[in-house]
Scaffold this motif. Structure first.
Motif, PDB file in Angstrom:
ATOM      1  N   ASN A 182      -2.817  -6.121 -10.552  1.00  0.00           N
ATOM      2  CA  ASN A 182      -3.538  -5.488  -9.451  1.00  0.00           C
ATOM      3  C   ASN A 182      -5.051  -5.663  -9.564  1.00  0.00           C
ATOM      4  O   ASN A 182      -5.601  -5.781 -10.665  1.00  0.00           O
ATOM      5  N   TRP A 187      -8.575  -4.167  -9.863  1.00  0.00           N
ATOM      6  CA  TRP A 187      -9.072  -2.881 -10.388  1.00  0.00           C
ATOM      7  C   TRP A 187     -10.494  -3.043 -10.898  1.00  0.00           C
ATOM      8  O   TRP A 187     -11.050  -4.144 -10.874  1.00  0.00           O
ATOM      9  N   THR A 212       4.316   0.778  -8.606  1.00  0.00           N
ATOM     10  CA  THR A 212       4.696   0.005  -7.433  1.00  0.00           C
ATOM     11  C   THR A 212       5.737   0.777  -6.637  1.00  0.00           C
ATOM     12  O   THR A 212       6.831   1.031  -7.117  1.00  0.00           O
ATOM     13  N   ASP A 219      -3.042  -1.731  -2.209  1.00  0.00           N
ATOM     14  CA  ASP A 219      -2.327  -2.783  -2.925  1.00  0.00           C
ATOM     15  C   ASP A 219      -2.583  -2.741  -4.428  1.00  0.00           C
ATOM     16  O   ASP A 219      -2.513  -3.760  -5.109  1.00  0.00           O
ATOM     17  N   SER A 220      -2.886  -1.558  -4.962  1.00  0.00           N
ATOM     18  CA  SER A 220      -3.131  -1.419  -6.400  1.00  0.00           C
ATOM     19  C   SER A 220      -2.612  -0.073  -6.871  1.00  0.00           C
ATOM     20  O   SER A 220      -2.621   0.908  -6.115  1.00  0.00           O
ATOM     21  N   THR A 221      -2.170  -0.022  -8.126  1.00  0.00           N
ATOM     22  CA  THR A 221      -1.673   1.240  -8.677  1.00  0.00           C
ATOM     23  C   THR A 221      -2.759   2.007  -9.407  1.00  0.00           C
ATOM     24  O   THR A 221      -2.590   3.197  -9.694  1.00  0.00           O
ATOM     25  N   ARG A 268      -8.296 -10.638  -9.718  1.00  0.00           N
ATOM     26  CA  ARG A 268      -8.156  -9.179  -9.824  1.00  0.00           C
ATOM     27  C   ARG A 268      -9.500  -8.457  -9.760  1.00  0.00           C
ATOM     28  O   ARG A 268      -9.555  -7.240  -9.936  1.00  0.00           O
ATOM     29  N   SER A 281      -6.374  -9.573  -1.421  1.00  0.00           N
ATOM     30  CA  SER A 281      -5.167  -9.116  -2.094  1.00  0.00           C
ATOM     31  C   SER A 281      -4.408 -10.276  -2.719  1.00  0.00           C
ATOM     32  O   SER A 281      -4.224 -11.327  -2.084  1.00  0.00           O
ATOM     33  N   ARG A 302       0.317  -1.723 -13.928  1.00  0.00           N
ATOM     34  CA  ARG A 302      -0.839  -2.250 -13.200  1.00  0.00           C
ATOM     35  C   ARG A 302      -1.034  -3.731 -13.455  1.00  0.00           C
ATOM     36  O   ARG A 302      -1.320  -4.511 -12.539  1.00  0.00           O
ATOM     37  N   ILE A 323       2.408  -3.887  -2.760  1.00  0.00           N
ATOM     38  CA  ILE A 323       2.362  -4.798  -3.906  1.00  0.00           C
ATOM     39  C   ILE A 323       3.618  -5.668  -3.907  1.00  0.00           C
ATOM     40  O   ILE A 323       3.536  -6.879  -3.757  1.00  0.00           O
ATOM     41  N   PRO A 379       3.124  -6.285 -12.140  1.00  0.00           N
ATOM     42  CA  PRO A 379       3.901  -5.586 -11.105  1.00  0.00           C
ATOM     43  C   PRO A 379       5.415  -5.707 -11.293  1.00  0.00           C
ATOM     44  O   PRO A 379       6.159  -4.820 -10.859  1.00  0.00           O
TER      45      PRO A 379
END
Length: 408
Positions: free
Chosen positions: A372, A374, A336, A173-175, A381, A387, A258, A312, A261
């Motif tokens: 996202n 990270w 995404t 669920d993250s870039t 976040r 999520s 990121r 996402i 989205p």
């Protein structure tokens, strides 16, 4: 006995009656045709689901044999990282599954030195075991169409794709670190020495899906439960029509995608007159018509645009990517990329336990205005947090301690 031959006693249709009959037949055909088309699509959708089930079964058989899952963005690397000496760590999870899905012959071509070229010539020296880089246009296996990797509802075929797939690996669920994970390559070798700050911890914090770039995962890593975690998602392949689901808006900043989205949407890159498509000025590949970076265009390549997806944005939403996105190689690009399909209202997903479910476009997907998770994220976040993207995001993470207590 007399016969009157002056008149014809045979009965017949008048013109009005004939037109009425034709009109009735037309109405019946009009009523019946949608039902026939719906029945055909139902059959195609079932066939698509069965293909995904076979991939799930192959995934479990692979895990039984090797105690791990096949790698995504995995492969071979050699000093110099050039030419045809290695596949540049860019293979998809589907390559490892070939022997378990009745594609032993294709697997043998890939696993052994191979001299066959698409142009009919002989490669000398031979292509190495596990093949050359994905951008090599003469390697036959990379261009081979595998029937079990295609959804019958998807009409995409032919160039500029080489070998299409409709079934992608779930990357979470993250870039962030979407192609590299935590693995750094220097001088044609994987190294942990002198890792730049860019890589340090980013993969561990952001790559939360069943498949992690350049790393091996196993069922034991899926702490949220196999039945609660998406292992793969269906994707529609590109038809060259600027569909926002099948060709990415490239050359946006990775950090922007990121952190926001909905970045491409907020930048007015979607055509307001045709919301399913990009505007003509969207930042696409350098040459869109001849591009090889359409969704699902290379079944054997591990980049997100070709064989990956994340949770996402909900299914059938836009592909918003950062990085370069040149015509030949979408290097350093991730973003995404949700599930998508040619079915009505949603797309199939493969759960880690092997079950296939149809997820609707309206699945609860949290707050897409939140960036996202990270490494340097805070609040919602921060690394290890649940999520931000609701049920959809929770299904895409393997170990974020989110329990799914409802049917979906």
């Amino acid at each position: 006995m007399f016969f009157n031959r002056s008149r014809d006693n045979r009965d017949g249709f008048t013109l009005v009656e004939l037109l009425v009959v034709i009109a009735i037949i037309g109405v019946l055909v009009g009523l019946l045709l949608p039902a026939v088309q719906a029945a055909r699509e139902a059959a195609r959708r079932m066939s698509c689901s069965n293909n995904f089930k076979q991939i799930g079964l192959s995934m479990h058989n692979y895990h039984s044999a090797y105690k791990s899952l096949p790698g995504q963005n995995w492969g071979t690397i050699s000093p110099g990282n050039g030419g045809n000496d290695d596949n540049a760590f860019q293979q998809s999870y589907l390559i490892g599954l070939l022997p378990f899905m009745e594609q032993q012959a294709l697997w043998e071509q890939i696993a052994n030195p191979n001299q066959e070229r698409i142009d009919g010539g002989t490669q000398n020296p031979p292509f190495p075991p596990m093949g050359p880089p994905q951008w090599n246009g003469q390697y036959v296996p990379w261009a081979t169409e595998v029937p079990g990797l295609r959804c019958p509802s998807d009409p995409g075929t032919g160039a500029p794709a080489r070998g299409r797939t409709n079934y992608a690996a779930c990357m979470g669920d993250s870039t962030d670190a979407g192609h590299y994970g935590s693995t750094y390559i220097s001088g044609g070798a994987v190294t942990t020495a002198g890792i730049p700050n860019w890589f340090s911890g980013r993969g561990r914090a952001a790559c939360r899906g069943v498949y992690v770039p350049r790393e091996s995962t196993a069922f034991r890593d899926i702490l949220d439960g196999l039945a609660n975690t998406i292992a793969g998602g269906e994707i529609a392949t590109d038809l060259g029509d600027r569909d926002k689901r099948t060709i990415a808006s490239f050359r946006n900043e990775n950090n922007n995608v990121r952190n926001v989205p909905l970045y491409c949407r907020n930048q007015n890159q979607i055509d307001p007159q045709r919301p399913q498509f990009w505007v003509s000025s969207m930042p696409g590949p350098a040459t869109l018509a001849a591009s090889a970076v359409g969704r699902g265009y290379r079944w054997a390549a591990g980049r997100m645009v070709w064989s990956g997806m994340n949770t996402i944005l909900p299914p059938n939403t836009e592909l918003c990517f950062g990085g370069g996105g040149t015509a030949g190689s979408p290097n350093d690009t991730f973003g995404t990329g949700s599930a998508s399909s040619r079915h009505q209202g949603g797309a199939h997903v493969l759960m880690a336990d092997g079950a296939v479910k149809f997820i609707t476009d309206s699945i609860e997907a949290g707050d897409a205005t939140i960036g996202n998770v990270w490494r340097d994220g805070t609040g919602a976040r921060a690394p290890g947090r649940e999520s931000p993207y609701g049920l959809w995001g929770a299904l895409g993470t393997r170990a974020s301690k989110e329990v799914i207590d409802q049917e979906f």
